[in-house]
Design a protein around this motif. Sequence first.
Motif, mmCIF file in Angstrom:
data_model
loop_
_atom_site.group_PDB
_atom_site.id
_atom_site.type_symbol
_atom_site.label_atom_id
_atom_site.label_comp_id
_atom_site.label_asym_id
_atom_site.label_seq_id
_atom_site.Cartn_x
_atom_site.Cartn_y
_atom_site.Cartn_z
ATOM 1 N N HIS A 1 71.339 -21.353 -38.543
ATOM 2 C CA HIS A 1 71.942 -22.642 -38.871
ATOM 3 C C HIS A 1 71.094 -23.830 -38.422
ATOM 4 N N LEU B 1 70.926 -21.255 -47.512
ATOM 5 C CA LEU B 1 71.581 -22.444 -46.956
ATOM 6 C C LEU B 1 70.704 -23.678 -47.097
ATOM 7 N N LEU C 1 77.835 -17.908 -51.662
ATOM 8 C CA LEU C 1 77.159 -19.199 -51.730
ATOM 9 C C LEU C 1 76.780 -19.579 -53.156
ATOM 10 N N HIS D 1 75.528 -27.418 -40.417
ATOM 11 C CA HIS D 1 74.777 -26.265 -39.923
ATOM 12 C C HIS D 1 73.907 -26.604 -38.713
ATOM 13 N N VAL E 1 74.121 -30.498 -45.134
ATOM 14 C CA VAL E 1 73.726 -29.269 -44.433
ATOM 15 C C VAL E 1 73.315 -29.567 -42.991
#
Length: 417
Positions: free
Chosen positions: A146, A92, A15, A300, A296
């Motif tokens: 997520h 994330l 990442l 996700h 995102v």
Amino acid sequence: MTASTLVGIQSMPGLVILYASIVKKKWAVNSAFMALYAFAVVLICWVLLCYRMAFGDELLPFLGERVATEPLYPMATLVYFQFNFAAITLILLPGSVLGRMNIRAWMSFAPLWLIFSYTVGACSFWGGGFIYRWGAINYSGGYMIHLSSGVSGLTAAYWVGPSIKSDRERFIPNNILLILTGAGLLGIEWSGFNGGAPYAASIDSSIAVLNTNVSAATSFLVWTCLDVVFFGKPSVIGVVHGMITGLACIMPGACLLQSWATIIIGMLAGSVPWASMMIIHKKCTWLQKVDDALGVFHTHAVAGLMGGLLMGLLAEPHLCRLILPKDTRCALYGGNGGVQLAKQIVAALFVIGWNVTSTLILLMIRLCIPLRMPDNQLEIGDDSVHGEEAYTIWGDGEQYDQRKHGWHAMEVTSPLS
């Protein structure tokens, strides 16, 4: 330990490289630093406090004792394995606020979000908490990783505010090939995520690894086909999104599905988030106002939510007995299958509600530290924030000096002048 290492590589360098290359050149250093910092701060907080909160005897005294699965290996191994899950979840999240969040605000927010958001969810789903005992399916993190990072990322983007106009209008990647390098590391090492979740090299571990890759490949192909049909050409960044949504969508039940069900999930993972990002986002006034830098929420949160709900429909009962604390029969297999789907919905609402509430931490931080960088830093980027630049070439965010660039420079330096 092998699975832990694989998951760790997803974060560093996976990442880190992906973030540094998918943003504009002037934000490459800042984006990589946000991921690097999160990885380090999570490890210290996890060892000192958060592991015991999530996987110890009790999160809080009034919640009572928990019943958790005890692995047949040293506790230090489980501490490190679960740390890597926590780290990638936090990494994330900043994908929604890259290129504008004040780095000091991020350094304050990251450990607080880990303690008050992720740790509570990990206790509830994996540490023997009430959702685990209730029987909701969340095998290796579709909800906990997520959905939580996507929802928190979107609400954080709302509180931080948008990028400057020039960045919103033109936010192009600085290195497509490095995007593929980061995404490749992320995808290949995903076997550590789903293969290690049963805590053993077992039947369910093997099924999970196979299904993970089938879902990713199917979603990859569906996203590519949709790009070709609607835009006339395939997109490299698009296929990266498609791969990630396929991986995120399969996580809630990677070892609980037959192959045909995995392909169905892959097809939905490549089409529903695509529609969410390419169609719904552009028509939704509120989503247009929130500057989710890397989408995102779509890649996700939408994919993780859909995967969790689909487990209430498609999870195979015999496979469920391998990992779940009680007999489970999902809707497609009759019986009381509708009850399992209801559990999946309630568990999702818990994750969404808790993560929206947790991002109110940003409002407390805002009392001391601005959440968004000032416009003069946003114009320049890495050189202003860190005093460093990713590439030693002139580009976006640097002052244009005619003595060094353009025709004037050629006239000054030309041997013919």
